[in-house]
Design a protein around this motif. Sequence first.
Motif, PDB file in Angstrom:
ATOM      1  N   MET A 120      -7.365  -2.377  -0.757  1.00 41.00           N
ATOM      2  CA  MET A 120      -6.740  -3.416  -1.622  1.00 41.00           C
ATOM      3  C   MET A 120      -6.172  -4.218  -2.046  1.00 41.00           C
ATOM      4  SD  MET A 120      -6.658  -5.249   2.680  1.00 41.00           S
ATOM      5  CE  MET A 120      -5.006  -5.886   2.166  1.00 41.00           C
ATOM      6  N   GLY A 121      -4.770  -3.804  -2.545  1.00 37.79           N
ATOM      7  CA  GLY A 121      -4.118  -4.315  -3.757  1.00 37.79           C
ATOM      8  C   GLY A 121      -3.996  -6.025  -3.860  1.00 37.79           C
TER       9      GLY A 121
ATOM     10  N   PRO B  14     -18.487  -4.171   8.706  1.00 38.60           N
ATOM     11  CA  PRO B  14     -17.945  -3.013   7.585  1.00 38.60           C
ATOM     12  C   PRO B  14     -16.870  -2.815   7.445  1.00 38.60           C
ATOM     13  CG  PRO B  14     -20.425  -2.584   8.766  1.00 38.60           C
ATOM     14  CD  PRO B  14     -19.329  -3.574  10.085  1.00 38.60           C
ATOM     15  N   ARG B  15     -16.047  -2.374   8.273  1.00 44.62           N
ATOM     16  CA  ARG B  15     -15.036  -0.842   8.082  1.00 44.62           C
ATOM     17  C   ARG B  15     -13.804  -2.391   7.062  1.00 44.62           C
ATOM     18  NH1 ARG B  15     -11.620   3.379   6.705  1.00 44.62           N
ATOM     19  NH2 ARG B  15     -10.141   3.681   8.096  1.00 44.62           N
ATOM     20  N   ALA B  16     -14.052  -3.652   7.478  1.00 46.40           N
ATOM     21  CA  ALA B  16     -13.318  -4.414   7.509  1.00 46.40           C
ATOM     22  C   ALA B  16     -13.343  -4.758   6.045  1.00 46.40           C
ATOM     23  CB  ALA B  16     -13.335  -5.841   8.094  1.00 46.40           C
ATOM     24  N   GLU B  17     -14.899  -4.800   5.497  1.00 52.37           N
ATOM     25  CA  GLU B  17     -15.163  -5.757   4.184  1.00 52.37           C
ATOM     26  C   GLU B  17     -15.068  -3.660   2.935  1.00 52.37           C
ATOM     27  OE1 GLU B  17     -16.157  -6.757   0.343  1.00 52.37           O
ATOM     28  OE2 GLU B  17     -16.110  -7.102   2.635  1.00 52.37           O
TER      29      GLU B  17
ATOM     30  N   VAL C 183       1.182  -3.014   3.998  1.00 54.40           N
ATOM     31  CA  VAL C 183       2.627  -2.653   4.000  1.00 54.40           C
ATOM     32  C   VAL C 183       3.288  -1.248   3.274  1.00 54.40           C
ATOM     33  CG1 VAL C 183       4.919  -3.678   3.705  1.00 54.40           C
ATOM     34  CG2 VAL C 183       3.289  -5.228   4.548  1.00 54.40           C
ATOM     35  N   THR C 184       3.930  -0.721   3.475  1.00 56.09           N
ATOM     36  CA  THR C 184       3.719   0.501   2.708  1.00 56.09           C
ATOM     37  C   THR C 184       5.578   0.506   2.543  1.00 56.09           C
ATOM     38  OG1 THR C 184       4.515   2.108   5.297  1.00 56.09           O
ATOM     39  CG2 THR C 184       2.881   2.664   3.541  1.00 56.09           C
ATOM     40  N   PRO C 185       6.059   0.631   0.897  1.00 53.53           N
ATOM     41  CA  PRO C 185       7.013   1.536   1.161  1.00 53.53           C
ATOM     42  C   PRO C 185       8.528   1.069   1.876  1.00 53.53           C
ATOM     43  CG  PRO C 185       5.850   2.874  -0.324  1.00 53.53           C
ATOM     44  CD  PRO C 185       5.137   2.316   0.700  1.00 53.53           C
TER      45      PRO C 185
ATOM     46  N   ALA D 221       0.780  -0.678  -0.404  1.00 51.62           N
ATOM     47  CA  ALA D 221      -0.134   0.024   0.373  1.00 51.62           C
ATOM     48  C   ALA D 221       1.014   1.264  -0.190  1.00 51.62           C
ATOM     49  CB  ALA D 221      -1.185   0.124   1.173  1.00 51.62           C
ATOM     50  N   GLU D 222       0.317   2.409  -0.582  1.00 57.23           N
ATOM     51  CA  GLU D 222       1.477   3.882  -0.686  1.00 57.23           C
ATOM     52  C   GLU D 222       0.780   4.434   0.581  1.00 57.23           C
ATOM     53  OE1 GLU D 222       3.251   4.483  -2.559  1.00 57.23           O
ATOM     54  OE2 GLU D 222       3.029   2.346  -3.739  1.00 57.23           O
TER      55      GLU D 222
END
Length: 331
Positions: free
Chosen positions: A52-53, A43-46, A121-123, A22-23
């Motif tokens: 997400m990629g 609902p937030r999980a969905e 996971v960010t860069p 994720a960015e």
Amino acid sequence: MTSASIDVVGIGNAIVDVIANAEDSLLARESLVKGTMTLIDAPRAEALYQMMGPAIEASGGSAGNTMAGLASLGGKGAYVGKVRDDFLGLVYRHDITAIGVRFDTQVATTGPGTARCLILVTPDGQRTMNTYLGACVDLGPADIDPEIIVAAQITYLEGYLFDPPQAQEAFRKAAAIAHAAGRKVALSLSDPFCVGRHRAAFRDLVDREVDILFANEAEICSLYETADFAAAAAAVRRHVAIAALTRSAAGSVILTPGAEHLIAAAPVARVVDTTGAGDLYASGFLYGLTRALPLPTCGEIGSLCAAEIICHFGARPEVQLSRLVAEAGRA
């Protein structure tokens, strides 16, 4: 005291991890605090899942990861965690038993589904976790099997499980059984926000029930309400027999009332994903401790295990940890 047939029994949230790149912009847009764990509803999980990629799905949960690491080292582990009788619950049970960890906890047949953790996971390799606890919230004292606790050298408690009140009762029941049998109790603080929500209860548990404490710098500072790591380290020495405090690239500090050991971080070529670093450090440390190895050696094994896990996605080892430890001359 009878000899132990199990090295460590872990008690924690049985969670299926969903891990994706994720960015930083996604975290900012969704007001997510990098490097922390946030509890979310269904609902937030969905909604987050839809953002997400491409993802990797794997059985996880902090104590579950620690038990997987222990098994990879050649240790004998057991696990206590609540899943539902659904597909993810079957996946979780298969995964953890297939690696040699005993998992006898009764499944839930009603209520919320098996828990999942959406990990971004960010860069920079940092992981930001959003957890739907689902069936985990139903774990309670009735799920603590005295036979398993008595059979284990160490009962390892996962701080993430501290939110539901009945889970706190389960912790205290397990600790009482362990100590009555002459066994040891370990606790991982897990997350500074979790500590902040339950600071008084955590302090009481640490003071009364915990022999071995695992925490990172942010968590131990949160426990003692200070920004000064040295002050927090000094405070914890008055309450536990052993404290293993991790400091990311700065390694770890192992404290006892009468000694301090500084452990260097094991070198890594590139940090890919820090998910599970603390969990696997605990695997290595507990493996060494259950074999009566010197505390510095326990810390070095922990560092080796943490270094392996941050070199790839996911919180389960991709190589046999026992081989890594043997090659490093720490077995």
